[in-house]
Enzyme design. Structure first.
Site, PDB file in Angstrom:
ATOM      1  N   GLU A  92      16.385  84.850  25.042  1.00  0.00           N
ATOM      2  CA  GLU A  92      17.443  86.003  25.058  1.00  0.00           C
ATOM      3  C   GLU A  92      16.463  87.010  25.572  1.00  0.00           C
ATOM      4  O   GLU A  92      15.382  87.573  25.443  1.00  0.00           O
ATOM      5  CB  GLU A  92      17.803  86.153  23.435  1.00  0.00           C
ATOM      6  CG  GLU A  92      18.019  87.634  23.346  1.00  0.00           C
ATOM      7  CD  GLU A  92      19.511  87.685  23.772  1.00  0.00           C
ATOM      8  OE1 GLU A  92      20.379  86.977  23.805  1.00  0.00           O
ATOM      9  OE2 GLU A  92      19.630  88.830  24.307  1.00  0.00           O
TER      10      GLU A  92
ATOM     11  N   GLY B 188      23.801  85.165  21.836  1.00  0.00           N
ATOM     12  CA  GLY B 188      25.041  85.707  21.286  1.00  0.00           C
ATOM     13  C   GLY B 188      25.766  84.448  20.522  1.00  0.00           C
ATOM     14  O   GLY B 188      24.994  83.577  20.146  1.00  0.00           O
TER      15      GLY B 188
ATOM     16  N   GLY C  69      46.639  75.349  33.058  1.00  0.00           N
ATOM     17  CA  GLY C  69      45.895  74.169  32.340  1.00  0.00           C
ATOM     18  C   GLY C  69      46.547  73.624  31.048  1.00  0.00           C
ATOM     19  O   GLY C  69      47.787  73.169  30.976  1.00  0.00           O
TER      20      GLY C  69
ATOM     21  N   HIS D  21      35.300  81.852 -11.798  1.00  0.00           N
ATOM     22  CA  HIS D  21      33.733  81.418 -11.993  1.00  0.00           C
ATOM     23  C   HIS D  21      33.774  79.898 -12.176  1.00  0.00           C
ATOM     24  O   HIS D  21      34.550  79.443 -12.919  1.00  0.00           O
ATOM     25  CB  HIS D  21      33.394  82.018 -13.311  1.00  0.00           C
ATOM     26  CG  HIS D  21      32.007  81.863 -13.561  1.00  0.00           C
ATOM     27  ND1 HIS D  21      30.963  82.305 -13.077  1.00  0.00           N
ATOM     28  CD2 HIS D  21      31.422  80.877 -14.417  1.00  0.00           C
ATOM     29  CE1 HIS D  21      29.480  81.843 -13.404  1.00  0.00           C
ATOM     30  NE2 HIS D  21      30.017  80.860 -14.221  1.00  0.00           N
TER      31      HIS D  21
ATOM     32  N   ALA E 187      39.901  84.874  18.930  1.00  0.00           N
ATOM     33  CA  ALA E 187      41.405  84.350  19.063  1.00  0.00           C
ATOM     34  C   ALA E 187      42.487  84.863  18.282  1.00  0.00           C
ATOM     35  O   ALA E 187      43.749  85.174  18.747  1.00  0.00           O
ATOM     36  CB  ALA E 187      41.136  82.904  18.690  1.00  0.00           C
TER      37      ALA E 187
ATOM     38  N   GLY F 128      20.587  82.817  26.244  1.00  0.00           N
ATOM     39  CA  GLY F 128      21.711  83.815  25.579  1.00  0.00           C
ATOM     40  C   GLY F 128      21.706  83.166  24.144  1.00  0.00           C
ATOM     41  O   GLY F 128      22.139  82.403  23.748  1.00  0.00           O
TER      42      GLY F 128
ATOM     43  N   ALA G 160      24.859  80.871  28.109  1.00  0.00           N
ATOM     44  CA  ALA G 160      25.859  81.262  27.159  1.00  0.00           C
ATOM     45  C   ALA G 160      25.538  82.830  27.106  1.00  0.00           C
ATOM     46  O   ALA G 160      24.999  83.364  26.233  1.00  0.00           O
ATOM     47  CB  ALA G 160      25.844  80.857  25.725  1.00  0.00           C
TER      48      ALA G 160
ATOM     49  N   GLY H 194      27.877  85.073  28.065  1.00  0.00           N
ATOM     50  CA  GLY H 194      28.984  86.093  27.794  1.00  0.00           C
ATOM     51  C   GLY H 194      30.039  85.553  28.573  1.00  0.00           C
ATOM     52  O   GLY H 194      29.958  84.519  29.224  1.00  0.00           O
TER      53      GLY H 194
ATOM     54  N   CYS I 178      40.623  78.609  23.248  1.00  0.00           N
ATOM     55  CA  CYS I 178      40.364  78.398  21.701  1.00  0.00           C
ATOM     56  C   CYS I 178      40.407  76.917  21.144  1.00  0.00           C
ATOM     57  O   CYS I 178      39.644  76.529  20.678  1.00  0.00           O
ATOM     58  CB  CYS I 178      41.269  79.322  21.108  1.00  0.00           C
ATOM     59  SG  CYS I 178      41.180  78.992  19.376  1.00  0.00           S
TER      60      CYS I 178
HETATM   61  C1  LIG Z   1      32.673  78.210  22.598  1.00  0.00           C
HETATM   62  C2  LIG Z   1      33.600  79.026  22.143  1.00  0.00           C
HETATM   63  C3  LIG Z   1      33.624  79.260  20.932  1.00  0.00           C
HETATM   64  C4  LIG Z   1      34.444  80.307  20.475  1.00  0.00           C
HETATM   65  N1  LIG Z   1      34.556  80.232  19.087  1.00  0.00           N
HETATM   66  C5  LIG Z   1      35.711  81.127  18.475  1.00  0.00           C
HETATM   67  C6  LIG Z   1      35.767  81.269  16.959  1.00  0.00           C
HETATM   68  O1  LIG Z   1      35.229  80.473  16.405  1.00  0.00           O
HETATM   69  N2  LIG Z   1      36.752  82.224  16.658  1.00  0.00           N
HETATM   70  C7  LIG Z   1      37.541  82.999  17.501  1.00  0.00           C
HETATM   71  O2  LIG Z   1      38.275  84.077  17.140  1.00  0.00           O
HETATM   72  N3  LIG Z   1      37.373  83.051  18.857  1.00  0.00           N
HETATM   73  C8  LIG Z   1      36.175  82.309  19.304  1.00  0.00           C
HETATM   74  N4  LIG Z   1      36.033  81.956  20.601  1.00  0.00           N
HETATM   75  C9  LIG Z   1      37.022  82.815  21.540  1.00  0.00           C
HETATM   76  C10 LIG Z   1      38.344  82.590  21.775  1.00  0.00           C
HETATM   77  O3  LIG Z   1      38.376  81.284  22.312  1.00  0.00           O
HETATM   78  C11 LIG Z   1      38.959  83.424  22.608  1.00  0.00           C
HETATM   79  O4  LIG Z   1      39.081  84.767  22.039  1.00  0.00           O
HETATM   80  C12 LIG Z   1      40.654  83.130  22.850  1.00  0.00           C
HETATM   81  O5  LIG Z   1      40.608  81.895  23.141  1.00  0.00           O
HETATM   82  C13 LIG Z   1      41.135  84.051  23.536  1.00  0.00           C
HETATM   83  O6  LIG Z   1      42.338  83.838  23.726  1.00  0.00           O
HETATM   84  P1  LIG Z   1      43.388  84.243  25.103  1.00  0.00           P
HETATM   85  O7  LIG Z   1      44.928  83.604  24.566  1.00  0.00           O
HETATM   86  O8  LIG Z   1      43.252  85.605  25.551  1.00  0.00           O
HETATM   87  O9  LIG Z   1      42.829  83.522  26.402  1.00  0.00           O
HETATM   88  P2  LIG Z   1      42.353  81.864  26.346  1.00  0.00           P
HETATM   89  O10 LIG Z   1      42.341  81.244  25.248  1.00  0.00           O
HETATM   90  O11 LIG Z   1      41.428  81.933  27.315  1.00  0.00           O
HETATM   91  O12 LIG Z   1      43.847  81.343  27.323  1.00  0.00           O
HETATM   92  C14 LIG Z   1      44.152  81.919  28.499  1.00  0.00           C
HETATM   93  C15 LIG Z   1      45.063  80.838  29.001  1.00  0.00           C
HETATM   94  O13 LIG Z   1      45.709  81.404  30.367  1.00  0.00           O
HETATM   95  C16 LIG Z   1      45.614  80.322  31.450  1.00  0.00           C
HETATM   96  N5  LIG Z   1      45.649  81.008  32.545  1.00  0.00           N
HETATM   97  C17 LIG Z   1      44.550  81.972  33.164  1.00  0.00           C
HETATM   98  N6  LIG Z   1      45.133  82.344  34.442  1.00  0.00           N
HETATM   99  C18 LIG Z   1      46.280  81.719  34.529  1.00  0.00           C
HETATM  100  C19 LIG Z   1      47.262  82.001  35.983  1.00  0.00           C
HETATM  101  N7  LIG Z   1      46.881  82.688  36.792  1.00  0.00           N
HETATM  102  N8  LIG Z   1      48.520  81.335  35.627  1.00  0.00           N
HETATM  103  C20 LIG Z   1      48.566  80.706  34.557  1.00  0.00           C
HETATM  104  N9  LIG Z   1      48.032  80.508  33.498  1.00  0.00           N
HETATM  105  C21 LIG Z   1      46.649  81.070  33.565  1.00  0.00           C
HETATM  106  C22 LIG Z   1      44.322  79.522  31.166  1.00  0.00           C
HETATM  107  O14 LIG Z   1      44.457  78.258  31.569  1.00  0.00           O
HETATM  108  C23 LIG Z   1      44.290  79.514  29.594  1.00  0.00           C
HETATM  109  O15 LIG Z   1      44.862  78.317  29.000  1.00  0.00           O
HETATM  110  C24 LIG Z   1      35.451  81.047  21.407  1.00  0.00           C
HETATM  111  C25 LIG Z   1      35.093  80.950  22.729  1.00  0.00           C
HETATM  112  C26 LIG Z   1      34.239  79.753  23.076  1.00  0.00           C
HETATM  113  C27 LIG Z   1      34.170  79.762  24.709  1.00  0.00           C
END
Ligand SMILES: Cc1cc2nc3c(=O)[nH]c(=O)nc-3n(C[C@H](O)[C@H](O)[C@H](O)COP(=O)(O)OP(=O)(O)OC[C@H]3O[C@@H](n4cnc5c(N)ncnc54)[C@H](O)[C@@H]3O)c2cc1C
Length: 477
Positions: free
Chosen positions: A209, A188, A41, A454, A330, A186, A279, A281, A47
């Site tokens: 919830e 959360g 994608g 301060h 993230a 939810g 929402a 999880g 994130c």
């Molecule tokens: C609304 C919301 C708010 C959030 N706010 C926060 C926050 O404030 N602070 C925080 O720390 N975290 C937050 N998070 C969580 C954070 O977004 C995730 O923890 C983080 O993005 C995880 O990173 P990742 O690299 O593990 O996976 P992802 O960011 O999910 O990236 C995975 C990538 O892998 C790709 N992919 C999947 N399967 C395949 C495949 N077979 N081949 C090729 N590509 C593939 C996907 O397209 C995607 O781009 C939030 C999440 C949401 C939904």
């Protein structure tokens, strides 16, 4: 039909360009490894595209609007008009700027970028299917692989994200109009952050919830400060209810929620809403990877178990980020990505989860790190805690934001700081000081005797540390 299949090879294959994967790829390239990053994608993953960044952009914009419209106490009279389309455009601009930056960073580091969906063919080979089957594919042999495929929202039966009225967090971050009535399933952190955004923008928000508390993974005294403020913003809560079904009625949806535990509530509730945000999880993305072909084990929930060096049951295959389990954050994914790359390069790296901070960007914010007093006691450590209420902070008073407190947890015997919980203004920033202190093995006295500027909110951390030693100057009970 697949057109053409060319096989190439790479030393390190990274699947997924979210904060786990792209950081792993860049670090591996910095360590002179030949790296290929496959993304199906947009760069930046959940994130940047549909998580942390767009939600924080909307939280900030909605906060400006709400504060400007509620500042009579400060002698400010304003009646801001929100143009949601312009707010969304601004948010999309922030996202675009950051996602294009990721691609540039990867390229500059020497990472080979491939667009397509990766599936394991065996434990040393993947197949990459390009945009829609039939557009061609290629195979790639690898010596090492880092799986960083992230997570996606959990759907509940009967609430299909394709339906007009039902949205996931992704849909809630791209709405075209502010719903008059928004039902959220939810409480959360994602549900609570989006409740904050839309109640500030003027929606009537109701949260359903299943458990009896908002933010159930946080201590009750922390969660109740946030719930109280959400109620002040006009959010209604129904605790102990599960969303059961919904039906269209005129140009609205009617959500039926049933008691989660018949003992606590004896009747169903019905809520009308323009939109229902589910929402409840997120689940790991491992089911579309043909992961069995690589022999990588997954848990019953689909997560990939790893050791502290991010290795799966296969020596040469690593997993980082959401796909490797809680906490789904993230910065946890990025840290694991760095560690996996360093381990592959032969460095003695490992992840230390003790100083991993977490933040919730509600009103007020929550910041936590390390152990709570209860967790410490469960681990056989006798805890000592020190608290400082923001009501007693000069800086919090000047900002007119006095809800909440700082709590520091230390091991009683050594006075070593082992955790902290902050609920209040800028908690997401303040927690960084304590995370650094834990990482450096600081004791209460180290924090208590560090001179803080301060008037600042960070003085509250110094006061809490002094309070834990019975030496607070500005006590507040
Ligand atoms: C609304 C919301 C708010 C959030 N706010 C926060 C926050 O404030 N602070 C925080 O720390 N975290 C937050 N998070 C969580 C954070 O977004 C995730 O923890 C983080 O993005 C995880 O990173 P990742 O690299 O593990 O996976 P992802 O960011 O999910 O990236 C995975 C990538 O892998 C790709 N992919 C999947 N399967 C395949 C495949 N077979 N081949 C090729 N590509 C593939 C996907 O397209 C995607 O781009 C939030 C999440 C949401 C939904």
């Amino acid at each position: 039909m697949v057109v053409g299949d060319v096989t190439t090879s790479t030393d390190v294959l990274v699947i997924g360009a979210g904060p786990g994967g792209y950081v792993a790829a860049i670090r591996a390239a910095q360590l002179d490894l030949d790296v290929t990053l496959v993304e199906k994608g947009a760069y930046g993953g959940a994130c940047l595209n549909r998580g942390c960044i767009p939600s924080k952009a909307l939280l900030n914009a909605s906060k400006l609007a709400a504060e400007a419209g509620n500042a009579e106490e400060l002698g400010i009279y304003a009646d801001p008009t929100v143009a949601l389309d312009e707010m969304m455009d601004w948010k999309d601009g922030v996202v675009d700027q950051l996602t294009s930056g990721i691609e540039q960073l990867c390229t500059a580091a020497g990472v080979n970028l491939l667009q397509g969906t990766a599936e394991f063919a065996d434990e040393n080979k993947i197949r990459i299917v390009h945009q829609g089957d039939g557009q061609g594919s290629e195979s790639l042999k690898f010596e090492y692989c880092i799986i960083a495929t992230g997570s996606r929202p959990i759907e509940i039966p009967g609430f299909d994200y394709g339906d007009e009225y039902i949205v996931s967090s992704t849909g809630a971050l791209t709405l075209e109009t502010v719903p008059d009535e928004l039902a959220i399933v939810g409480a959360g952190y994602i549900g609570m952050e989006l409740a904050t955004v839309y109640s500030r923008l003027g929606s009537d928000v109701t949260v359903v919830e299943m458990l009896e508390q908002a933010l159930p993974s946080y201590e009750q005294d922390i969660a109740s400060v946030v719930r109280q403020r959400a109620e002040n913003l006009g959010v209604d809560f129904h605790f102990g209810y599960t969303a059961d079904s919904w039906a269209e009625s005129g140009d609205e949806a009617v959500l039926t929620a049933v008691p989660a535990d018949g003992a606590a509530h004896d009747s169903d509730i019905e809520l009308t809403a323009d939109r229902i945000l589910v929402a409840v999880g997120r689940r790991p993305v491992t089911d579309t990877l043909s992961i069995d072909a690589a022999g990588v084990e997954t848990s019953s929930q689909g997560f990939i178990p790893t050791d502290s060096r991010c290795r799966t049951n296969k020596e040469h295959i690593f997993a980082v980020g959401d796909v490797a389990g809680e906490p789904m954050l993230a910065h946890k994914g990025s840290k694991e990505g760095e560690v996996a790359a360093e381990v592959i390069a032969g460095e003695p790296a490992a992840v230390d989860y003790q100083a991993l901070p977490a933040a919730v960007f509600t009103e007020p914010e929550i910041g936590t790190v390390g152990l709570t007093a209860t967790e410490a006691a469960n681990e056989g450590i006798t805890p000592v805690t020190g608290t400082f209420q923001f009501q007693a902070s000069g800086r919090a008073l000047t900002a007119n934001r006095t809800d909440g407190f700082v709590r520091i947890v230390a091991a009683k015997e050594t006075e070593r700081v082992i955790g902290a919980q902050i609920v209040g203004p800028e908690a997401s920033e303040l927690i960084a000081e304590i995370a650094a202190m834990i990482e450096m093995g600081a004791k209460l006295q180290d924090i208590g005797s560090t001179v803080h500027t301060h008037p600042t909110l960070s003085e509250s951390i110094m006061e809490a540390a002094q309070n834990a030693r019975g030496k607070a100057i500005h006590r507040h009970t």
